[in-house]
Design an enzyme around this catalytic site. Structure first.
Site, PDB file in Angstrom:
ATOM      1  N   LEU A 199       0.818  -1.212   0.000  1.00  0.00           N
ATOM      2  CA  LEU A 199       0.000   0.000   0.000  1.00  0.00           C
ATOM      3  C   LEU A 199       0.850   1.260   0.000  1.00  0.00           C
ATOM      4  O   LEU A 199       0.468   2.274  -0.569  1.00  0.00           O
ATOM      5  CB  LEU A 199      -0.922   0.012   1.229  1.00  0.00           C
ATOM      6  CG  LEU A 199      -1.891  -1.166   1.352  1.00  0.00           C
ATOM      7  CD1 LEU A 199      -2.658  -1.083   2.654  1.00  0.00           C
ATOM      8  CD2 LEU A 199      -2.852  -1.195   0.172  1.00  0.00           C
ATOM      9  N   GLY A 212       8.122   3.661   1.843  1.00  0.00           N
ATOM     10  CA  GLY A 212       8.901   4.839   2.177  1.00  0.00           C
ATOM     11  C   GLY A 212      10.344   4.484   2.448  1.00  0.00           C
ATOM     12  O   GLY A 212      10.788   3.357   2.214  1.00  0.00           O
ATOM     13  N   THR A 220      11.725   4.201   5.263  1.00  0.00           N
ATOM     14  CA  THR A 220      11.921   3.378   6.453  1.00  0.00           C
ATOM     15  C   THR A 220      11.085   2.119   6.470  1.00  0.00           C
ATOM     16  O   THR A 220      11.113   1.406   7.466  1.00  0.00           O
ATOM     17  CB  THR A 220      11.596   4.197   7.711  1.00  0.00           C
ATOM     18  OG1 THR A 220      10.256   4.692   7.611  1.00  0.00           O
ATOM     19  CG2 THR A 220      12.552   5.364   7.859  1.00  0.00           C
ATOM     20  N   ASP A 234       2.534  16.487  14.442  1.00  0.00           N
ATOM     21  CA  ASP A 234       2.924  16.343  13.033  1.00  0.00           C
ATOM     22  C   ASP A 234       1.685  16.282  12.150  1.00  0.00           C
ATOM     23  O   ASP A 234       1.573  15.429  11.271  1.00  0.00           O
ATOM     24  CB  ASP A 234       3.785  15.092  12.850  1.00  0.00           C
ATOM     25  CG  ASP A 234       4.478  15.064  11.485  1.00  0.00           C
ATOM     26  OD1 ASP A 234       4.649  16.151  10.888  1.00  0.00           O
ATOM     27  OD2 ASP A 234       4.837  13.974  11.007  1.00  0.00           O
TER      28      ASP A 234
END
Length: 778
Positions: free
Chosen positions: A40, A43, A45, A156
């Site tokens: 899905l 990234g 990481t 964030d």
């Protein structure tokens, strides 16, 4: 965090899933009962994969975190995120179902939503109508109000972290930067994304996390209504200056009452900034009350009774582990005292909320699992024995597999070899509040830690006093944990020899915590599948012979499954003093620096060579010094006549944002021994080799600096690369021709993660506020 199209934590795991055509079922990869399917999100990481329940067909998002590729401080933040998600139950917050783990990976089983990111939705539709923007905004505020009521600050917030379900309702995700703000204390860690972070965070000042979230909400609301960001610039330095000034253009098409709301939220002075209560009473916010939307109904509050625990009552080990992961309850004595006090306090509120979650959603062994051929299959984190609200122990909910193992030890039916070993290992694994925090090693360079809290009502009332080998004791309360996935009888291997565990002396306790060496649940009765040789019957009383065989089995299992790794990637340029105390408790500043760092470790010495011909030594030295002086924020020192030491770092900003690159430059003659310098310091022409050796700092930035110096040495003209490096340092990005200057269109793929992030989408998930190495904050 994401469950639709968002990036996840962890490195790229070794899962080879179907390409265009499905594989036979026996080749499918499973995490518990969930079959892993398409990716899905991907990234820097890790991965987020779609998981489908093998029986019910329920879809989930499985976030895969690679423990071996992340620093210890980042892994601790993952554990904190798990604990925080267990505190939050709200229709507009992404749910965490379970946590699985093996030696290499951590698997977070999250709610799956199919609508993708709000960012992509905004890019597709452009600016939204005030009605639709108000719907999203009210859902965000509703979820934040719930989080703030339990002292949780997200820190964030941005459209990339807001997901949409199939009905276009908001789900707030990615609580990796979230924090508990206890009492009237202020937060210190500068985090977030530069386009959405408030001025006090950018300045490196202490701040109120709730006020910081309000600023981010204002920026998000502006983006929904305008289709652009209030503060935007290709140059990161200029962007941060704009944010600190707080001056932005208000388009005329925004309704007047909404303009006043935006100005109140995007307010530079935190004391003047609108609070959540004021926002919820604002006319524009209340203007959509008549608009029917069942998802806007406030979530029912979780009411838990907070009682004082008796002095001899036992505290739940899973709840204490989760509270330790939150990072704000580090004083054990104070926590112990507050939990047993008669007055209501935040410690008791958090404790009983987590205990209530554990009672309502117990995490037990999976009953129906598909056949697994994995060497080290993911294992579910399960609860420790349940404690009542008064500290009394309840009967443990044990699955049939656990019962078969414990009963087999007392004369029951034999357990299959492979399954017995798996369940014996699993019984020793870290446990949590339905997947909350487990015992991560507090230091990336040391052995795993003992339990963070070990409250015993009386000195002799612990497990060891009750007798670890008691016939009636079939469960463990809070054992001293070994490595993840390791057995209770093995010692943590040192970093230099991980594959050779060193068992302790027979009969001696394994840890300083006083836990017995072996528990009734963890006596291996068979060797792993495929291991040549059989397990002899244990010696009566578990004597020296039994310990030797257990040690041998542990050694075989480690060589077969691989040993846990406790040496995480090094943090950015730790000093000798910092290396001796790499724990957030003892060095919070180092923990903050590690979050912004790019977590690059130098496995080998990195050198770049440059050969210069027909140029005297004095001229080469002069050119090198000239190149040093032409690069902003680069300082150098002379080690000898042919050696220099240089350091490239940002200046003028808080130390938390500085990522220095230190390297050495050596000049040597390529035609025999080094020629003797003349009186004026020059030497005859010849062939010289200039060696650039990286001492510390990011490798990518080191290469860029060296390229700039090389350009100076190889040409007598001013090179544009010098300005390019300065622009990169300041966060500038080159735009292709025809790119609109201000829009929320998604940025193209980038191959250089160290370059400044796109202002439209914010920095990568793990880079957060610091988008470039050495970017100064004025």
């Amino acid at each position: 965090m994401s469950s639709g199209s968002k990036e996840g934590g962890g490195g790229s795991p070794a899962y080879h899933l179907p390409h265009p055509h499905p594989h036979p079922p026996q080749h499918a990869q499973y995490v518990g009962p969930y079959r892993l399917e398409k990716t899905l999100g991907k990234g820097q990481t890790g991965l987020v994969k779609l998981g489908v329940h093998c029986i019910t067909g329920q879809k989930v998002a499985v976030k895969i975190v690679n423990r071996e590729k992340l620093s210890e401080s980042v892994l601790m933040k993952v554990e904190r995120e798990i604990a925080i998600l267990k505190l939050i139950e709200h229709p507009h917050v992404l749910k965490l179902h379970d946590v699985y783990e093996n030696k290499k990976y951590l698997y977070l089983v999250l709610e799956h939503v199919s609508g993708g990111e709000l960012f992509d939705y905004l890019v597709k539709k452009g600016r939204l109508t005030p009605k639709e923007a108000r719907k999203f905004f009210r859902q965000i505020v509703s979820a934040l109000d719930f989080c703030h009521s339990y002292s949780i600050c997200h820190r964030d917030l941005k459209p990339e972290n807001l997901l949409l379900d199939e009905k276009n309702n908001i789900r707030i995700a990615d609580f990796g930067m979230a924090s508990l703000q206890v009492g009237d204390s202020l937060l210190e860690t500068s985090c977030g994304s530069p386009h959405y972070a408030c001025p006090e965070v950018i300045k490196g000042e202490k701040y109120d996390g709730r006020r910081a979230d309000m600023w981010s909400c204002g920026v998000i609301l502006f983006a929904l209504l305008v289709g652009a960001l209030p503060f935007d610039d290709d140059n990161l330095r200029q962007l941060l200056e704009k944010v600190k000034r707080g001056v932005f253009h208000m388009p005329h098409f925004i309704p007047p009452d909404c303009q006043s709301l935006l100005r109140g939220m995007i307010e530079v002075e935190p004391e003047k900034r609108l609070s959540l209560e004021q926002i919820q009473k604002h006319p524009w916010y209340l203007g959509g009350k008549h608009e029917p939307d069942p998802c806007l109904e406030p979530a029912p509050g979780r009411r838990v009774a907070m009682r004082s625990l008796p002095s001899n009552g036992e505290l739940d080990p899973d709840v204490l582990e989760s509270m330790a992961s939150l990072g704000c309850f580090r004083d054990r004595e104070r926590l112990h005292r507050e939990l047993r006090s008669e007055e209501e306090n935040q410690e008791k509120m958090i404790y009983y909320l987590l205990l209530d979650r554990k009672e309502r959603y117990p995490s037990c062994e999976d009953q129906d699992l598909p056949p697994r051929n994995d060497v080290d299959p993911p294992r579910k984190r399960v609860d420790s024995p349940m404690l009542s609200r008064h500290g009394k122990r309840r009967p443990e909910r044990k699955s049939m597999e656990v019962l078969s193992i414990t009963d087999a030890g007392s004369g029951g039916s034999p357990v299959p070899t492979r399954r017995a070993l798996e369940m014996a290992q699993h019984s020793q694994r870290s446990r949590s509040v339905s997947g909350a925090s487990t015992g991560l090693s507090s230091s990336p360079l040391s052995s795993p830690r003992s339990p963070v809290f070990s409250f015993s009502p009386e000195p002799g009332a612990g497990d060891e006093a009750r007798g670890g080998g008691s016939p009636t004791s079939k469960t463990q309360t809070l054992p001293s944990r070994g490595p993840r996935g390791g057995g209770a009888g093995e010692q943590p291997p040192p970093p230099s020899a991980r594959s050779t565990p060193l068992p302790g002396p027979p009969g001696s306790p394994r840890s300083s915590g006083g836990t017995p060496l072996h528990s009734p649940l963890h006596t291996p009765r068979a060797s792993p599948t495929g291991t040549p040789g059989t397990t002899p019957p244990p010696s009566p009383g578990g004597g020296v012979g039994g310990a030797a065989w257990r040690s041998r089995l542990n050694s075989i299992r480690n060589s077969f499954l691989g040993s846990p790794r406790f040496h995480r990637r090094k943090m950015q340029v730790p000093t000798a003093e910092e290396m001796s105390s790499l724990t957030p408790e003892s060095s919070p500043e180092l923990a903050k620096r590690s979050w912004f760092g790019n977590f690059i470790s130098l496995d080998k010495e990195e050198q770049i060579f440059l050969v210069l011909k027909d140029k005297p030594l004095s001229s080469i030295k002069a050119d090198i010094v000239h190149a040093f002086l032409s690069i902003p924020s680069l300082s150098h020192s002379v080690l000898s006549q042919t050696s220099f030491r240089a350091e490239y770092k940002a200046s003028g900003g808080p130390s938390v944002f500085q990522k220095p690159v230190r390297f050495q430059v050596d000049i040597s003659s390529s035609e025999g021994p080094e020629p003797s310098p003349r009186r004026d310091g020059s030497s005859g022409g010849g062939i010289y080799s200039v060696t650039f050796t990286l001492i510390s700092g990011p490798s990518r930035r080191f290469k860029r600096v060296v390229e700039t110096i090389q350009a100076q040495l190889l040409s007598t003209h001013d090179q544009p690369s010098v300005q390019a490096l300065a622009d990169e340092k300041n966060g500038a990005q080159t735009r292709p021709a025809g790119t609109p200057p201000r829009s929320l269109q998604p940025p193209p793929g980038r191959s250089d993660p160290d370059l400044s992030s796109s202002p439209r989408r914010g920095p990568p998930k793990d880079k957060k506020l610091l988008a470039t190495n050495g970017t100064p904050l004025p």
